[in-house]
Design a protein around this motif. Sequence first.
Motif, PDB file in Angstrom:
ATOM      1  N   ILE A 194       7.458 -11.308   3.317  1.00 26.34           N
ATOM      2  CA  ILE A 194       7.175 -11.890   4.629  1.00 26.34           C
ATOM      3  C   ILE A 194       5.755 -12.427   4.606  1.00 26.34           C
ATOM      4  CG2 ILE A 194       6.782 -11.364   7.079  1.00 26.34           C
ATOM      5  CD1 ILE A 194       9.015  -9.343   6.960  1.00 26.34           C
ATOM      6  N   GLU A 195       5.533 -13.542   5.274  1.00 25.47           N
ATOM      7  CA  GLU A 195       4.192 -14.097   5.438  1.00 25.47           C
ATOM      8  C   GLU A 195       4.034 -14.505   6.893  1.00 25.47           C
ATOM      9  OE1 GLU A 195       1.478 -17.823   3.740  1.00 25.47           O
ATOM     10  OE2 GLU A 195       3.136 -17.008   2.544  1.00 25.47           O
ATOM     11  N   GLN A 196       3.061 -13.908   7.583  1.00 27.47           N
ATOM     12  CA  GLN A 196       2.877 -14.189   9.006  1.00 27.47           C
ATOM     13  C   GLN A 196       1.392 -14.257   9.349  1.00 27.47           C
ATOM     14  OE1 GLN A 196       5.291 -11.801  11.629  1.00 27.47           O
ATOM     15  NE2 GLN A 196       3.980 -12.192  13.402  1.00 27.47           N
ATOM     16  N   GLN A 197       0.984 -15.359   9.945  1.00 22.42           N
ATOM     17  CA  GLN A 197      -0.402 -15.534  10.366  1.00 22.42           C
ATOM     18  C   GLN A 197      -0.578 -14.989  11.772  1.00 22.42           C
ATOM     19  OE1 GLN A 197      -2.699 -17.197   8.244  1.00 22.42           O
ATOM     20  NE2 GLN A 197      -4.355 -16.562   9.624  1.00 22.42           N
ATOM     21  N   VAL A 198      -1.561 -14.100  11.961  1.00 18.64           N
ATOM     22  CA  VAL A 198      -1.894 -13.564  13.279  1.00 18.64           C
ATOM     23  C   VAL A 198      -3.395 -13.762  13.472  1.00 18.64           C
ATOM     24  CG1 VAL A 198      -1.859 -11.579  14.821  1.00 18.64           C
ATOM     25  CG2 VAL A 198      -0.060 -11.833  13.089  1.00 18.64           C
ATOM     26  N   ASN A 199      -3.744 -14.730  14.312  1.00 19.49           N
ATOM     27  CA  ASN A 199      -5.147 -15.096  14.507  1.00 19.49           C
ATOM     28  C   ASN A 199      -5.783 -15.442  13.156  1.00 19.49           C
ATOM     29  OD1 ASN A 199      -4.953 -14.652  17.327  1.00 19.49           O
ATOM     30  ND2 ASN A 199      -5.179 -12.456  16.986  1.00 19.49           N
ATOM     31  N   GLN A 200      -6.882 -14.757  12.802  1.00 21.76           N
ATOM     32  CA  GLN A 200      -7.593 -15.098  11.558  1.00 21.76           C
ATOM     33  C   GLN A 200      -6.985 -14.454  10.321  1.00 21.76           C
ATOM     34  OE1 GLN A 200      -8.427 -12.438  13.282  1.00 21.76           O
ATOM     35  NE2 GLN A 200      -9.052 -10.872  11.816  1.00 21.76           N
ATOM     36  N   CYS A 201      -5.984 -13.601  10.507  1.00 24.83           N
ATOM     37  CA  CYS A 201      -5.485 -12.757   9.415  1.00 24.83           C
ATOM     38  C   CYS A 201      -4.052 -13.115   9.038  1.00 24.83           C
ATOM     39  CB  CYS A 201      -5.558 -11.284   9.855  1.00 24.83           C
ATOM     40  SG  CYS A 201      -5.052 -10.122   8.571  1.00 24.83           S
ATOM     41  N   VAL A 202      -3.784 -13.154   7.729  1.00 22.12           N
ATOM     42  CA  VAL A 202      -2.422 -13.356   7.259  1.00 22.12           C
ATOM     43  C   VAL A 202      -1.864 -12.012   6.797  1.00 22.12           C
ATOM     44  CG1 VAL A 202      -3.166 -14.004   4.911  1.00 22.12           C
ATOM     45  CG2 VAL A 202      -0.917 -14.715   5.758  1.00 22.12           C
ATOM     46  N   TYR A 203      -0.662 -11.677   7.272  1.00 22.63           N
ATOM     47  CA  TYR A 203       0.037 -10.452   6.900  1.00 22.63           C
ATOM     48  C   TYR A 203       1.084 -10.808   5.849  1.00 22.63           C
ATOM     49  CZ  TYR A 203      -1.943  -7.928  10.930  1.00 22.63           C
ATOM     50  OH  TYR A 203      -2.786  -7.311  11.829  1.00 22.63           O
ATOM     51  N   LEU A 204       1.017 -10.119   4.699  1.00 22.67           N
ATOM     52  CA  LEU A 204       1.854 -10.464   3.555  1.00 22.67           C
ATOM     53  C   LEU A 204       2.623  -9.247   3.058  1.00 22.67           C
ATOM     54  CD1 LEU A 204      -0.848 -12.495   1.586  1.00 22.67           C
ATOM     55  CD2 LEU A 204       1.011 -13.456   2.956  1.00 22.67           C
ATOM     56  N   ALA A 205       3.942  -9.313   3.113  1.00 23.87           N
ATOM     57  CA  ALA A 205       4.786  -8.265   2.550  1.00 23.87           C
ATOM     58  C   ALA A 205       5.239  -8.669   1.162  1.00 23.87           C
ATOM     59  CB  ALA A 205       5.998  -8.012   3.438  1.00 23.87           C
ATOM     60  N   CYS A 206       5.441  -7.666   0.318  1.00 23.80           N
ATOM     61  CA  CYS A 206       5.732  -7.903  -1.098  1.00 23.80           C
ATOM     62  C   CYS A 206       7.179  -7.533  -1.427  1.00 23.80           C
ATOM     63  CB  CYS A 206       4.787  -7.051  -1.940  1.00 23.80           C
ATOM     64  SG  CYS A 206       4.875  -7.341  -3.717  1.00 23.80           S
ATOM     65  N   PRO A 207       7.836  -8.296  -2.274  1.00 25.47           N
ATOM     66  CA  PRO A 207       9.150  -7.867  -2.766  1.00 25.47           C
ATOM     67  C   PRO A 207       9.024  -6.579  -3.582  1.00 25.47           C
ATOM     68  CG  PRO A 207       8.635 -10.111  -3.479  1.00 25.47           C
ATOM     69  CD  PRO A 207       7.390  -9.540  -2.905  1.00 25.47           C
ATOM     70  N   SER A 208      10.121  -5.922  -3.784  1.00 24.85           N
ATOM     71  CA  SER A 208      10.161  -4.763  -4.668  1.00 24.85           C
ATOM     72  C   SER A 208      10.331  -5.212  -6.112  1.00 24.85           C
ATOM     73  CB  SER A 208      11.319  -3.847  -4.262  1.00 24.85           C
ATOM     74  OG  SER A 208      11.587  -2.895  -5.269  1.00 24.85           O
ATOM     75  N   THR A 209       9.857  -4.377  -7.034  1.00 24.19           N
ATOM     76  CA  THR A 209      10.090  -4.665  -8.452  1.00 24.19           C
ATOM     77  C   THR A 209      11.511  -4.261  -8.868  1.00 24.19           C
ATOM     78  OG1 THR A 209       9.232  -2.530  -9.211  1.00 24.19           O
ATOM     79  CG2 THR A 209       7.656  -4.338  -8.998  1.00 24.19           C
ATOM     80  N   CYS A 210      12.263  -3.699  -7.926  1.00 26.89           N
ATOM     81  CA  CYS A 210      13.674  -3.382  -8.233  1.00 26.89           C
ATOM     82  C   CYS A 210      14.580  -4.031  -7.176  1.00 26.89           C
ATOM     83  CB  CYS A 210      13.889  -1.873  -8.371  1.00 26.89           C
ATOM     84  SG  CYS A 210      13.322  -0.858  -6.998  1.00 26.89           S
ATOM     85  N   TRP A 211      15.254  -3.262  -6.348  1.00 22.64           N
ATOM     86  CA  TRP A 211      16.204  -3.826  -5.386  1.00 22.64           C
ATOM     87  C   TRP A 211      15.504  -4.324  -4.118  1.00 22.64           C
ATOM     88  CZ3 TRP A 211      16.915   0.821  -7.930  1.00 22.64           C
ATOM     89  CH2 TRP A 211      16.339   1.956  -7.323  1.00 22.64           C
ATOM     90  N   GLN A 212      16.120  -5.366  -3.523  1.00 25.29           N
ATOM     91  CA  GLN A 212      15.584  -5.989  -2.311  1.00 25.29           C
ATOM     92  C   GLN A 212      16.435  -5.590  -1.103  1.00 25.29           C
ATOM     93  OE1 GLN A 212      12.702  -7.902  -3.288  1.00 25.29           O
ATOM     94  NE2 GLN A 212      13.408  -6.790  -5.110  1.00 25.29           N
ATOM     95  N   PHE A 213      15.780  -5.452   0.048  1.00 24.64           N
ATOM     96  CA  PHE A 213      16.480  -5.098   1.278  1.00 24.64           C
ATOM     97  C   PHE A 213      16.743  -6.347   2.121  1.00 24.64           C
ATOM     98  CE2 PHE A 213      14.453  -0.601   1.286  1.00 24.64           C
ATOM     99  CZ  PHE A 213      15.408  -0.162   0.388  1.00 24.64           C
ATOM    100  N   ALA A 214      17.874  -6.346   2.813  1.00 21.25           N
ATOM    101  CA  ALA A 214      18.189  -7.418   3.759  1.00 21.25           C
ATOM    102  C   ALA A 214      17.626  -7.063   5.128  1.00 21.25           C
ATOM    103  CB  ALA A 214      19.699  -7.613   3.838  1.00 21.25           C
ATOM    104  N   THR A 215      17.199  -8.070   5.856  1.00 22.20           N
ATOM    105  CA  THR A 215      16.644  -7.863   7.193  1.00 22.20           C
ATOM    106  C   THR A 215      17.758  -8.008   8.221  1.00 22.20           C
ATOM    107  OG1 THR A 215      14.524  -8.747   6.449  1.00 22.20           O
ATOM    108  CG2 THR A 215      14.884  -8.635   8.824  1.00 22.20           C
TER     109      THR A 215
END
Length: 248
Positions: A194-215
């Motif tokens: 996930i990549e989301q800009q909130v004001n001056q800050c960007v919030y970044l989520a990382c994939p897993s090195t194994c299995w991925q989850f669905a949202t």
Amino acid sequence: MKIIQISDCHLLADTKKFGYQEINPFHSLQKILASVKQHKPDVLLVTGDISGDATRQSYQHFSGLLQDAKIDCRIAIIPGNHDNQEHLATNVHQEYLWLQHPQLVLPNHWHIHLLDTQSHATLGQLSQDKLHSLTDYVNQHSNEYHLLAAHHHPISCGGWMDKHQWLNRQEFNAVVAKNQAIKGVVYGHIHTAIEQQVNQCVYLACPSTCWQFATQASFATSDLKPGYRVINLLENGQISTSIHRLKE
């Protein structure tokens, strides 16, 4: 400066065991590290859940894979909710751990903060003392730039993983919002990018090195391949980033 973030390796004592989507976490991480090496990073940032079963052997496997990969860079590690901190501290090089280096000072005016959000069960929390320490440090270096690294997700992912939340994330986000020098927050836990800009800050989520989850509302995995995040910290305080995944 090039930072590569990996997260949620979920290594097991049994290196032959498979998990969701018929992915073997040991072999998957081995391939990820080989791919990471090609980028020649300055820092390898590991944002928790190294282990999937909290065994001593899982951390020994992690250390062995790191050693075999021969990635020539600084390594920084924080724990996740699945991690056994005692086994982590005794089986992974001390210099890599948040316990020894809660901040990494980089030569281009950036500081990386290694935050331990492990609380109880799958839930996360950052203590009041740590929040105050974070605020004090950023205030002391307010003319430079700050990247915060945690395991738990500080903003909603919009799916079932929101049940496994960061309990005092509102307080944390208030600290971020008040400090213009904080330019980025990176995290794992949700096994998705996930990549989301909130004001001056960007919030970044990382994939897993194994299995991925669905949202989605109930538990589900995704067909996306294991991956990692490349983060470029620029001298003007900007962040550029991209997601890289295994091809097979």
